[in-house]
Write a protein that holds these residues in place. Structure first.
Motif, PDB file in Angstrom:
ATOM      1  N   LEU A  81      40.742  40.971  34.128  1.00 16.48           N
ATOM      2  CA  LEU A  81      41.152  39.797  34.899  1.00 16.48           C
ATOM      3  C   LEU A  81      41.964  40.231  36.114  1.00 16.48           C
ATOM      4  CD1 LEU A  81      41.191  36.749  35.268  1.00 16.48           C
ATOM      5  CD2 LEU A  81      43.109  36.637  33.657  1.00 16.48           C
ATOM      6  N   LEU A  84      39.537  41.495  38.697  1.00 22.65           N
ATOM      7  CA  LEU A  84      38.775  40.415  39.326  1.00 22.65           C
ATOM      8  C   LEU A  84      39.602  39.691  40.387  1.00 22.65           C
ATOM      9  CD1 LEU A  84      36.966  38.934  36.194  1.00 22.65           C
ATOM     10  CD2 LEU A  84      35.851  40.016  38.155  1.00 22.65           C
ATOM     11  N   ILE A  85      40.886  39.562  40.153  1.00 20.02           N
ATOM     12  CA  ILE A  85      41.759  38.845  41.085  1.00 20.02           C
ATOM     13  C   ILE A  85      42.140  39.721  42.273  1.00 20.02           C
ATOM     14  CG2 ILE A  85      44.062  37.826  41.340  1.00 20.02           C
ATOM     15  CD1 ILE A  85      43.633  36.727  38.461  1.00 20.02           C
ATOM     16  N   LYS A 111      37.442  32.715  42.399  1.00 20.02           N
ATOM     17  CA  LYS A 111      37.749  33.655  43.481  1.00 20.02           C
ATOM     18  C   LYS A 111      36.419  34.029  44.126  1.00 20.02           C
ATOM     19  CE  LYS A 111      39.487  38.066  44.771  1.00 20.02           C
ATOM     20  NZ  LYS A 111      38.707  39.250  44.527  1.00 20.02           N
ATOM     21  N   LEU A 116      35.934  32.809  37.347  1.00 16.54           N
ATOM     22  CA  LEU A 116      36.450  33.948  36.590  1.00 16.54           C
ATOM     23  C   LEU A 116      36.416  33.716  35.085  1.00 16.54           C
ATOM     24  CD1 LEU A 116      39.408  35.166  38.839  1.00 16.54           C
ATOM     25  CD2 LEU A 116      36.972  35.715  38.954  1.00 16.54           C
ATOM     26  N   GLN A 119      32.995  34.695  34.184  1.00 13.38           N
ATOM     27  CA  GLN A 119      32.785  36.130  34.362  1.00 13.38           C
ATOM     28  C   GLN A 119      33.360  36.922  33.187  1.00 13.38           C
ATOM     29  OE1 GLN A 119      30.897  37.250  36.895  1.00 13.38           O
ATOM     30  NE2 GLN A 119      31.006  39.304  36.046  1.00 13.38           N
TER      31      GLN A 119
END
Length: 174
Positions: A81, A84-85, A111, A116, A119
């Motif tokens: 996570l 991803l951010i 995002k 997310l 994902q």
């Protein structure tokens, strides 16, 4: 009698028109800056409400990520996570219920047009768990879980599967 009926009809239309205007929904999305990733399903963010420097906890809707003590899956979900951010602003999208029983904001996190929540499930980093009344993306999340399971990704890896769901793990380790 017809003048009274016309007058009542106009009054009724006026009342209905005012009612629909006052009930218009608030913006269901907000852009925020992530302060930190707490776990594979929880973020702390700046930018909620009137005080932009106030930190709020956000719980990702529709997923249940492994507990941090649920090794190695919990730390893997948190790290994914974070990746991803990438310290970029995210968009929070809300559903029916705004907060959980712990006072965390419930949201779908976007995002760069990527959901997310989805994902993480698609990569096998979290489980799809529908939570009533928030069902906006349940079908997407369920399909993502079917994909991850079929491909043997993350928690679904046949050589090292996660044996307990996060909820079962938390119940056993209180």
């Amino acid at each position: 009698m017809t003048k009274i009926a016309i007058l009542l009809s106009c009054l009724l239309l006026l009342l209905v028109g005012c009612q629909t205007q006052t009930k218009s929904p608030a913006n269901p999305q907000v852009q925020v800056k992530v302060a930190q990733v707490v776990s594979g399903q929880t973020l702390e963010v700046f930018g909620m409400g009137d005080q932009s420097n106030l930190i709020s906890q956000v719980r990702l809707l529709g997923i249940d990520a492994p507990d941090l003590q649920q090794r190695p899956w919990g730390s893997a979900a948190k790290e994914r996570l974070q990746a991803l951010i990438e310290e970029q602003p995210v968009i929070l999208e809300f559903d029916v219920e705004g907060k959980d029983k712990f006072g965390r904001i419930l949201a779908y996190v976007w995002k760069d047009k990527v959901l997310l929540n989805e994902q993480l499930v698609k990569e096998g980093q979290a489980l799809f768990v529908g939570r009533s009344p928030n069902h906006k993306y349940d079908q997407r999340l369920e399909r993502a879980q079917q994909w991850a399971r079929l491909m043997g990704l993350g928690i679904w890896n046949p050589e090292k599967p996660m044996r307990l769901t996060p909820a079962e793990f938390r119940r056993q380790n209180r």
